[in-house]
Scaffold this motif. Structure first.
Motif, PDB file in Angstrom:
ATOM      1  N   THR A  39       0.840  -1.207   0.000  1.00  0.00           N
ATOM      2  CA  THR A  39       0.000   0.000   0.000  1.00  0.00           C
ATOM      3  C   THR A  39       0.868   1.248   0.000  1.00  0.00           C
ATOM      4  O   THR A  39       0.600   2.216  -0.715  1.00  0.00           O
ATOM      5  CB  THR A  39      -0.906   0.002   1.252  1.00  0.00           C
ATOM      6  OG1 THR A  39      -1.542  -1.248   1.339  1.00  0.00           O
ATOM      7  CG2 THR A  39      -1.938   1.107   1.168  1.00  0.00           C
ATOM      8  N   ALA A  40       1.926   1.198   0.808  1.00  0.00           N
ATOM      9  CA  ALA A  40       2.822   2.363   0.871  1.00  0.00           C
ATOM     10  C   ALA A  40       3.473   2.631  -0.477  1.00  0.00           C
ATOM     11  O   ALA A  40       3.533   3.769  -0.939  1.00  0.00           O
ATOM     12  CB  ALA A  40       3.900   2.120   1.927  1.00  0.00           C
ATOM     13  N   VAL A  69       3.030   5.908  -2.683  1.00  0.00           N
ATOM     14  CA  VAL A  69       4.175   6.681  -3.167  1.00  0.00           C
ATOM     15  C   VAL A  69       4.118   6.825  -4.678  1.00  0.00           C
ATOM     16  O   VAL A  69       4.291   7.910  -5.233  1.00  0.00           O
ATOM     17  CB  VAL A  69       5.503   6.006  -2.742  1.00  0.00           C
ATOM     18  CG1 VAL A  69       6.669   6.662  -3.456  1.00  0.00           C
ATOM     19  CG2 VAL A  69       5.678   6.092  -1.240  1.00  0.00           C
ATOM     20  N   LEU A 122       1.433   9.270  -5.616  1.00  0.00           N
ATOM     21  CA  LEU A 122       1.810  10.654  -5.331  1.00  0.00           C
ATOM     22  C   LEU A 122       2.898  11.121  -6.276  1.00  0.00           C
ATOM     23  O   LEU A 122       2.917  12.254  -6.726  1.00  0.00           O
ATOM     24  CB  LEU A 122       2.274  10.764  -3.873  1.00  0.00           C
ATOM     25  CG  LEU A 122       1.119  10.696  -2.867  1.00  0.00           C
ATOM     26  CD1 LEU A 122       1.635  10.355  -1.488  1.00  0.00           C
ATOM     27  CD2 LEU A 122       0.381  12.021  -2.853  1.00  0.00           C
ATOM     28  N   THR A 123       3.838  10.194  -6.561  1.00  0.00           N
ATOM     29  CA  THR A 123       4.901  10.564  -7.495  1.00  0.00           C
ATOM     30  C   THR A 123       4.316  10.850  -8.861  1.00  0.00           C
ATOM     31  O   THR A 123       4.645  11.825  -9.515  1.00  0.00           O
ATOM     32  CB  THR A 123       5.941   9.430  -7.598  1.00  0.00           C
ATOM     33  OG1 THR A 123       6.343   9.092  -6.292  1.00  0.00           O
ATOM     34  CG2 THR A 123       7.124   9.856  -8.426  1.00  0.00           C
ATOM     35  N   THR A 131       2.825  14.166  -9.412  1.00  0.00           N
ATOM     36  CA  THR A 131       3.724  15.305  -9.619  1.00  0.00           C
ATOM     37  C   THR A 131       4.254  15.357 -11.049  1.00  0.00           C
ATOM     38  O   THR A 131       4.846  16.338 -11.453  1.00  0.00           O
ATOM     39  CB  THR A 131       4.930  15.223  -8.674  1.00  0.00           C
ATOM     40  OG1 THR A 131       5.673  14.063  -9.001  1.00  0.00           O
ATOM     41  CG2 THR A 131       4.496  15.191  -7.235  1.00  0.00           C
ATOM     42  N   LEU A 162      14.071  25.363 -30.858  1.00  0.00           N
ATOM     43  CA  LEU A 162      13.371  26.145 -29.844  1.00  0.00           C
ATOM     44  C   LEU A 162      12.241  26.993 -30.414  1.00  0.00           C
ATOM     45  O   LEU A 162      11.257  27.249 -29.738  1.00  0.00           O
ATOM     46  CB  LEU A 162      14.362  27.038 -29.096  1.00  0.00           C
ATOM     47  CG  LEU A 162      15.525  26.286 -28.425  1.00  0.00           C
ATOM     48  CD1 LEU A 162      16.480  27.256 -27.768  1.00  0.00           C
ATOM     49  CD2 LEU A 162      15.014  25.277 -27.410  1.00  0.00           C
ATOM     50  N   GLN A 163      12.404  27.428 -31.650  1.00  0.00           N
ATOM     51  CA  GLN A 163      11.376  28.289 -32.248  1.00  0.00           C
ATOM     52  C   GLN A 163      10.451  27.508 -33.183  1.00  0.00           C
ATOM     53  O   GLN A 163       9.235  27.542 -33.036  1.00  0.00           O
ATOM     54  CB  GLN A 163      12.057  29.427 -33.006  1.00  0.00           C
ATOM     55  CG  GLN A 163      11.103  30.495 -33.512  1.00  0.00           C
ATOM     56  CD  GLN A 163      11.885  31.629 -34.189  1.00  0.00           C
ATOM     57  OE1 GLN A 163      12.951  32.045 -33.715  1.00  0.00           O
ATOM     58  NE2 GLN A 163      11.375  32.105 -35.304  1.00  0.00           N
ATOM     59  N   LYS A 182      29.693  19.017 -35.138  1.00  0.00           N
ATOM     60  CA  LYS A 182      30.389  18.980 -33.843  1.00  0.00           C
ATOM     61  C   LYS A 182      30.007  20.203 -33.004  1.00  0.00           C
ATOM     62  O   LYS A 182      29.832  20.107 -31.787  1.00  0.00           O
ATOM     63  CB  LYS A 182      31.904  18.960 -34.065  1.00  0.00           C
ATOM     64  CG  LYS A 182      32.439  17.573 -34.328  1.00  0.00           C
ATOM     65  CD  LYS A 182      33.824  17.422 -33.722  1.00  0.00           C
ATOM     66  CE  LYS A 182      34.257  15.966 -33.721  1.00  0.00           C
ATOM     67  NZ  LYS A 182      35.493  15.740 -32.994  1.00  0.00           N
ATOM     68  N   ALA A 183      29.912  21.346 -33.653  1.00  0.00           N
ATOM     69  CA  ALA A 183      29.545  22.568 -32.927  1.00  0.00           C
ATOM     70  C   ALA A 183      28.143  22.436 -32.346  1.00  0.00           C
ATOM     71  O   ALA A 183      27.887  22.804 -31.199  1.00  0.00           O
ATOM     72  CB  ALA A 183      29.617  23.776 -33.867  1.00  0.00           C
ATOM     73  N   ALA A 219      28.112  20.133 -29.365  1.00  0.00           N
ATOM     74  CA  ALA A 219      28.704  20.723 -28.161  1.00  0.00           C
ATOM     75  C   ALA A 219      27.829  21.824 -27.571  1.00  0.00           C
ATOM     76  O   ALA A 219      27.699  21.930 -26.358  1.00  0.00           O
ATOM     77  CB  ALA A 219      30.090  21.273 -28.487  1.00  0.00           C
ATOM     78  N   ARG A 223      21.290  15.517 -25.216  1.00  0.00           N
ATOM     79  CA  ARG A 223      20.730  15.833 -23.898  1.00  0.00           C
ATOM     80  C   ARG A 223      19.240  16.124 -23.993  1.00  0.00           C
ATOM     81  O   ARG A 223      18.468  15.852 -23.077  1.00  0.00           O
ATOM     82  CB  ARG A 223      21.479  17.049 -23.346  1.00  0.00           C
ATOM     83  CG  ARG A 223      21.085  17.465 -21.954  1.00  0.00           C
ATOM     84  CD  ARG A 223      21.922  18.678 -21.568  1.00  0.00           C
ATOM     85  NE  ARG A 223      21.404  19.329 -20.388  1.00  0.00           N
ATOM     86  CZ  ARG A 223      21.710  18.994 -19.142  1.00  0.00           C
ATOM     87  NH1 ARG A 223      22.540  18.009 -18.933  1.00  0.00           N
ATOM     88  NH2 ARG A 223      21.212  19.645 -18.121  1.00  0.00           N
ATOM     89  N   ARG A 224      18.846  16.693 -25.111  1.00  0.00           N
ATOM     90  CA  ARG A 224      17.430  17.029 -25.313  1.00  0.00           C
ATOM     91  C   ARG A 224      16.636  15.846 -25.853  1.00  0.00           C
ATOM     92  O   ARG A 224      15.432  15.951 -26.071  1.00  0.00           O
ATOM     93  CB  ARG A 224      17.317  18.197 -26.297  1.00  0.00           C
ATOM     94  CG  ARG A 224      17.946  19.471 -25.797  1.00  0.00           C
ATOM     95  CD  ARG A 224      18.044  20.514 -26.913  1.00  0.00           C
ATOM     96  NE  ARG A 224      18.860  21.646 -26.496  1.00  0.00           N
ATOM     97  CZ  ARG A 224      18.381  22.710 -25.846  1.00  0.00           C
ATOM     98  NH1 ARG A 224      17.118  22.785 -25.569  1.00  0.00           N
ATOM     99  NH2 ARG A 224      19.191  23.688 -25.486  1.00  0.00           N
ATOM    100  N   LYS A 235      29.232   8.886 -27.484  1.00  0.00           N
ATOM    101  CA  LYS A 235      29.426  10.335 -27.531  1.00  0.00           C
ATOM    102  C   LYS A 235      28.244  11.047 -28.193  1.00  0.00           C
ATOM    103  O   LYS A 235      27.895  12.157 -27.816  1.00  0.00           O
ATOM    104  CB  LYS A 235      30.724  10.649 -28.280  1.00  0.00           C
ATOM    105  CG  LYS A 235      31.223  12.058 -28.057  1.00  0.00           C
ATOM    106  CD  LYS A 235      32.655  12.231 -28.525  1.00  0.00           C
ATOM    107  CE  LYS A 235      33.144  13.641 -28.215  1.00  0.00           C
ATOM    108  NZ  LYS A 235      34.488  13.882 -28.734  1.00  0.00           N
TER     109      LYS A 235
END
Lengths: 429, 550
Positions: free
Chosen positions: A13-14, A18, A21-22, A25, A104-105, A121-122, A125, A131-132, A151
Motif C-alpha cells: 500500500t505504501a 508513493v 503521489l509521485t 507530480t 526552440l522556435q 560537432k559545434a 557541443a 541531452r534534449r 558520444k
C-alpha cells in the motif's frame, strides 16, 4: 490475516501510495514536439549560400520533392512530412544558431541531414541534441566519430566514413595505379584528418600532401596546389574536399595545363556541381570517382528511375545528380524510420525504431545500412567509376564492383550484398 | 502620480545614501562594531555603521517596513590603486574604495521596488577588497545580526549579489542556511582555483606567444609586486592592442617570443594563436560586439565570421578580463604567500580537442593548430610551464569555497557569454543540484514507505540564462565592424537590464516570503517578459576548464 501478510500489504500500500503521489507530480504526457495529428516537422541546416554551398544546396529541394511525393501518397501513417531548412553557410556558429532556431522556435521533432563535420560537432557541443533527446538523423558528413553511440547517442551517420572511403580508395590505387607518384589535396580539419587516417592505415605514401583551411578554397589557392603537385611530379592526384575545392582544383589545373590522373572524393565529386562552377566536362573526363549509390544516369535502376521522375516533376529543369539522389534517398530512409516509430511517433520511439529496424530499411544505396542498438554506422562501402565525356560518373565497364570495410583496422573486401527490391512505389511499407 | 512621487523621493534618498557612504569610507577601521546609527527620516530612514572587521555598511528601511530585508553583496573591486590613463573606463585612475553598495550598481529602480513595497535594503563595502570571500561572508553574517537587532520585526532575510558577490551570497546560504530565506547569486564567480586557473591560462598563453617578459604571476610582495602587476597590465593591453591592429594581416606583435615568430614565419596568423589561447582558457567566442556569425556585405561575408570574428571576440573578452586576471592573481598570491598558478600538468591539446574542430578555419586548419600546440607542449624549452608554490596552493585550497549545495530557494542569473564569471560556474550549481534533488527524492520515497505519506522535495533552484541576440555584429559602410555600442545581453560581465534584475528580485522575494517558487510556466513567462532571459533547462554551459582536469 497473518503478521507477515499484513506487513506485506502495508508495504504494498505504501509503495502504491508513493507511486500515486509521485505520478501526481509528473505532468501528463504531452504530444511529441514537432508532431501533430496531421504533420511531422523535421529540420535541417546546411550551406544554401556561400563558398561551400554549390551542389549541396540542391539537397533540401530533393528531400522536399520526395516528401511531397510521400505526402501525396498518404504520408506516414496519415501525417505529412514538413521540412524546415536553415542556411548555415557552412559556418559552425551559424549552424548552432540555426539549429537552436529549429529546435526552440520552429519546434521540429528531429534534425535531419545536417551537413558538415565542424558544424555537426559545434551543434553537438553547444545545442546538445543528445541531452534534449532530439534525433539527429543521417548526418551529411562522413566523419567516423559521429557513429560513436556513446558520444553522440541520438546521431546516426548515413554516409560511409571518410576513413572507409580512404581505405577503399587506397585499395583502388594499389589495384590500378601501382608505382605511380601520388598527391593529395585535403581539407585541413576533421574531414581531412579522418581521410588521412584511412590512407595512413592503408599505407599510401604521398609525394605531396596539401591541406587547405575550410573556406580558403579559391582559384588563387588552387594555383598554389598545382605548383606543389607539379613540382612533386604527381601522376595521380586525389582531391578530397568539398565540391567548391574540387572545382577550384580541376579548373585551375586545366588553365595551367596540369593534367594528372584525378581521383575525386565522394563529398566533392558531384559532376553537376563541378560543371556548374565552370569546369568543362572534358576536364572531368576519365577522372576517377566513388559512390555508394547507383549512377545517376542508370535509368535501369528502379530507384534512379523513380526518384528522377519525381524530381523532374517537382523541380523542372534541375539536373538529377548525385546530391539529388542522396537527398531523396535520405528522405526515403527517414520516412521508413518514422513509419517504424509507430502510429504516434515520439523522439524516443524514432530512435528505438532505427536501432531495432534500421538495418532492414530499404534504400537506393548498393550497400547496406548498419544500424543497431550498438551501431550508428550508415553505409559501409563504395564502388569506383570514371567520369564520361559528358561528365557523368559511371562504373568501369558498366559493372558495379563494390568494396566494403570499416572505420577501424578491418580489411577492404569486395561486397557480396545484394540490394533488395524497392518497396512498391518507393513508399515506406 | 503617486508612483512618480514615490520614485523621486527614493531617488533623493539614494543620493543622500551616497553622501553617507563617502563619510563612512573616511572612517578608520574599527576593532568593534559601530552603529547602526539611523537618521530616522521618513519615508525611508538610512542607517550607517561599521562591522567589527571595519566594513562600512548602509541600511535603508522604509517607514512601512514589512519585515523583509534584502542584503546585497557587490562584486570584485581592485585592491590596489591604478594610475590615471591605465583603464579606459576610469581615465583619472582607480582608487581602492569600500563604499557600501546596498543595491546593484546603485540602480534607483531596484531600490524603488524594494523600498516602495515596504522592504529594506542593505549592503556593506566590505573590510578588504580583492578576493574576500572568507571575510565578506563573516561581514554579512554580522550585518544580518545587526539589522535584526535594530529592527526586531524582521521576518525574512534575502541575500543577493553579483560576480564575487554572487559566490559570497551562495557561500552564505551554504554555511548559514537558517540565516537567509532565499538567495540570488547573479553572474556568480566560481571558486578561486578555477577562476585563477582560467586567468593564468590566458596570461601564460599571451606571455608564451606574444611577450615573454610578462610575468603572469608569482609577483613580489609589497610595492614591488604592485609595480610588477601594473607592468603586466600595460604589457598585456599593449599586446592586445597590437593584435587588434593586425587582425586582418595576421602579423605578430614585435614583442613576440621566438616560438611565436617561428609560427609567424610558418604562416600562422597571430589571430589564430590568440583564439587558441581563448579556447584553451575557456573564454567565450562571442563578445560585446562580435557574434562570430555575421559578416559584412561583400568578399568578407563568410570569411569574417568563419576566420576573424571568433578571434576578435576573444580579444574583446581578454581585454575585459585582463586587468582583473592580473590583480586577482596578485591579490590571492599575497594572501597565501606565493604563486598559485601551475600548468605543469595541463594538456592543452585535450583542452581544445572539440573546440579546435568547431573553430578550425579561424585557427587556420589542423596544420596550424598542431604547430601552435607543439609550441605549448611542455617539451618545448621556449615555453616553460608555470610552477605554483605548493604551500601557497595548499593555503589557497583552504580559502572559503562553495560546494554548490542548494540549501534555500535560490535564483541564479548569468550571461551565456560572460568572460569573467563564465556561465559554467552556474552550471556547476545546476549539476550539483540535480544530484542533490535525486538524493532528496530518494529520501522522500524512503520516508514515505515508513510514514505512508509522500512529501515531494520542494524545488529550490531557478536559473535564468541571460541570452544573446541572434546576431549583433554591425559594420560601417566600409565593412569595418563597429565596436563602440554598448555590450549586448549575454555578453561582457553581468550585463543585465533593470528588467532582468527586477525579475530576479521579484522571484527571490516571492520564494523567500512563501518558501517556494511559482510553477515552471510562470517562471518561463517572467523570463520572456523580462527580455533576453531563458529558463531552457536543456541549455548546458561548459564548466570551467579546471573541473575537467581534477
Amino acid at each position: 490475516m497473518t503478521r507477515m501478510k499484513r506487513r506485506a500489504l502495508i508495504s504494498a500500500t505504501a509503495v502504491l501510495a508513493v507511486a500515486a503521489l509521485t505520478a501526481a507530480t509528473v505532468p501528463a504526457q504531452a504530444a511529441e514536439v514537432g508532431v501533430t495529428n496531421s504533420t511531422i516537422t523535421l529540420g535541417m541546416t546546411l550551406p544554401m549560400t556561400g563558398t561551400a554551398s554549390p551542389g549541396y544546396n540542391k539537397i533540401p529541394g530533393a528531400m522536399k520533392a520526395y516528401f511531397d511525393y510521400l505526402n501525396a501518397n498518404g504520408g506516414v501513417n496519415g501525417r505529412s512530412i514538413n521540412l524546415k531548412v536553415e542556411d548555415d553557410q557552412y559556418v559552425p556558429t551559424q549552424a548552432v544558431a540555426k539549429t537552436n532556431k529549429l529546435l526552440l522556435q520552429d519546434k521540429v521533432m528531429a534534425l535531419i541531414a545536417p551537413l558538415g563535420t565542424a558544424n555537426n560537432k559545434a551543434v553537438a557541443a553547444s545545442v546538445n541534441p543528445a541531452r534534449r533527446g532530439v534525433p539527429v538523423l543521417f548526418v551529411n558528413t562522413g566523419f567516423s566519430g559521429f557513429a560513436d553511440t556513446k558520444k553522440y547517442p541520438t546521431t546516426y551517420a548515413i554516409l560511409p566514413s571518410y576513413v572507409m572511403e580512404a581505405k577503399i580508395m587506397a585499395q583502388y590505387i594499389k589495384d590500378n595505379f601501382a608505382g605511380k607518384t601520388i598527391g593529395l589535396v585535403y581539407q585541413d580539419d576533421d574531414f581531412g584528418t579522418d581521410a588521412l587516417k584511412g590512407f595512413t592505415q592503408a599505407g599510401v605514401t604521398f609525394a605531396a600532401k596539401i591541406p587547405y583551411a575550410s573556406g580558403s578554397q579559391s582559384a588563387a589557392t588552387a594555383a598554389g596546389w598545382v605548383t606543389k603537385l607539379s613540382a612533386a611530379k604527381c601522376d595521380v592526384v586525389i582531391l578530397f574536399g568539398v565540391s567548391s575545392a574540387t572545382a577550384a582544383g580541376l579548373g585551375t589545373a586545366a588553365a595551367l595545363k596540369y593534367a594528372p590522373q584525378w581521383i575525386l572524393g565522394s563529398v566533392g565529386g558531384d559532376a553537376t556541381t563541378i560543371k556548374a562552377a565552370g569546369v568543362p566536362a572534358g576536364v572531368l573526363y576519365n577522372a576517377v570517382g566513388a559512390s555508394f549509390a547507383p549512377a545517376t544516369t542508370d535509368m535501369t535502376d528502379e530507384y534512379v528511375k523513380l526518384f528522377s521522375d519525381i524530381y523532374a516533376k517537382a523541380v523542372p529543369g534541375s539536373a538529377f545528380d548525385n546530391n539529388v539522389l542522396i537527398g531523396m534517398n535520405t528522405a526515403f530512409v527517414a520516412a521508413q524510420a518514422l513509419k517504424a516509430a509507430g502510429t504516434n511517433p515520439t523522439r524516443a520511439s524514432l530512435l528505438a525504431a532505427i536501432d531495432a529496424k534500421g538495418a532492414s530499411f530499404a534504400s537506393a544505396a548498393l550497400l547496406p545500412l548498419n544500424y543497431s542498438k550498438t551501431s550508428h554506422v550508415g553505409y559501409n562501402g563504395y564502388w569506383f567509376g570514371k567520369y564520361s565525356p559528358t561528365g557523368d560518373l559511371k562504373p568501369v565497364d558498366g559493372k558495379y564492383v563494390l568494396y566494403t570495410t570499416d572505420s577501424g583496422s578491418g580489411a577492404v573486401v569486395k561486397s557480396t550484398w545484394t540490394r533488395p527490391a524497392m518497396p512498391a512505389k518507393g513508399l515506406p511499407q | 502620480m503617486r508612483i512618480s512621487s514615490t520614485k523621486s523621493r527614493f531617488l533623493a534618498v539614494l543620493s543622500s545614501a551616497a553622501l553617507v557612504a563617502t563619510v563612512v569610507v573616511a572612517t578608520p577601521a574599527h576593532a568593534a562594531a559601530v552603529g547602526p546609527i539611523c537618521d530616522k527620516k521618513v519615508p525611508v530612514q538610512t542607517c550607517q555603521g561599521t562591522t567589527s572587521d571595519g566594513a562600512p555598511y548602509v541600511m535603508m528601511v522604509p517607514a512601512n517596513f514589512n519585515g523583509t530585508v534584502a542584503l546585497y553583496s557587490h562584486g570584485y573591486r581592485y585592491n590596489i590603486d591604478l594610475p590615471a590613463g591605465m583603464l579606459p573606463s576610469v581615465p583619472t585612475g582607480y582608487k581602492v574604495t569600500n563604499t557600501p553598495e546596498p543595491i546593484p550598481g546603485g540602480n534607483p529602480a531596484i531600490a524603488s521596488y524594494f523600498l516602495g513595497n515596504g522592504m529594506a535594503i542593505m549592503g556593506s563595502g566590505f573590510a578588504r577588497q580583492g578576493w574576500n570571500l572568507d571575510s565578506a561572508v563573516s561581514t554579512n553574517v554580522e550585518l544580518v545580526g545587526a539589522f535584526k537587532t535594530a529592527f526586531p520585526t524582521t521576518k525574512h532575510v534575502l541575500a543577493w549579489g553579483s560576480s564575487l558577490g554572487g559566490i559570497i551570497t551562495q557561500t552564505l546560504a551554504e554555511k548559514y542556511p537558517t540565516l537567509v530565506d532565499a538567495v540570488a547569486p547573479m553572474c556568480m564567480a566560481d571558486n578561486v582555483s578555477p577562476e585563477l586557473t582560467a586567468a593564468g591560462d590566458v596570461l601564460w598563453g599571451i606571455k608564451t606567444f606574444f611577450d615573454p617578459t610578462i610575468k603572469g604571476g608569482n609577483y613580489s610582495a609589497g610595492a614591488a609586486g604592485n609595480a610588477e602587476a601594473i607592468g603586466d597590465i600595460v604589457k598585456v593591453l599593449t599586446v592586445l592592442g597590437s593584435l587588434k591592429s593586425s587582425m586582418a594581416t595576421g602579423a605578430w606583435p614585435a614583442t613576440s617570443s621566438a616560438s611565436g615568430k617561428a609560427l609567424e614565419a610558418a604562416g600562422v596568423p597571430s589571430r589564430s594563436a590568440l583564439l587558441l589561447i581563448g579556447l584553451m582558457a575557456g573564454l567565450p567566442t562571442q563578445s560585446d560586439h562580435f557574434d562570430s556569425i555575421s559578416g559584412p556585405d561583400g568578399a568578407l561575408k563568410l570569411s569574417f565570421p568563419l576566420a576573424i570574428s571568433p578571434a576578435l571576440a576573444v580579444l574583446e573578452n581578454a581585454a575585459s578580463a585582463a586587468v582583473l586576471a592580473i590583480l586577482a592573481t596578485q591579490d590571492v598570491e599575497l594572501q597565501v604567500g606565493g604563486a598559485v598558478y601551475d600548468n605543469t600538468k595541463t594538456d592543452y591539446s585535450a583542452r581544445v580537442e572539440d573546440s579546435a574542430v568547431i573553430y578550425n578555419a579561424a585557427l587556420s586548419g589542423n596544420t596550424a593548430i598542431n604547430a601552435m600546440l607543439a609550441v605549448l607542449n611542455p617539451a618545448n624549452p621556449g615555453a616553460p610551464r608555470a610552477k605554483g608554490n605548493a604551500d601557497a596552493m595548499a593555503k589557497m585550497g583552504k580559502l572559503a569555497a562553495t560546494t554548490a549545495k542548494v540549501n534555500v530557494p535560490t535564483v541564479m542569473m548569468t550571461g551565456v557569454a560572460d568572460p569573467i564569471t563564465p556561465a559554467g560556474a552556474t552550471q556547476r550549481v545546476i549539476d550539483a543540484y540535480a544530484t542533490q534533488l535525486v538524493a532528496e527524492r530518494n529520501a522522500a520515497i524512503a520516508a514515505a514507505k515508513k510514514s505512508r505519506s509522500y512529501q515531494a522535495p520542494t524545488k529550490k533552484l531557478v536559473v535564468f540564462w541571460s541570452t544573446t541576440p541572434k546576431a549583433w555584429t554591425t559594420f560601417d559602410s566600409t565593412g569595418a565592424p563597429i565596436a563602440s555600442s554598448p555590450a549586448v545581453s549575454g555578453t561582457n560581465h553581468c550585463t543585465f537590464s533593470t528588467a532582468n534584475l527586477l525579475t530576479v528580485a521579484k522571484t527571490m522575494v516571492g520564494a523567500g516570503t512563501t518558501g517556494k517558487f511559482p510553477t515552471g510556466g510562470a517562471i518561463a513567462t517572467a523570463a520572456r517578459k523580462s527580455g533576453n532571459l531563458s529558463v531552457d533547462k536543456n541549455f548546458r554551459a561548459p564548466l570551467l576548464k579546471y573541473y575537467n582536469e581534477q
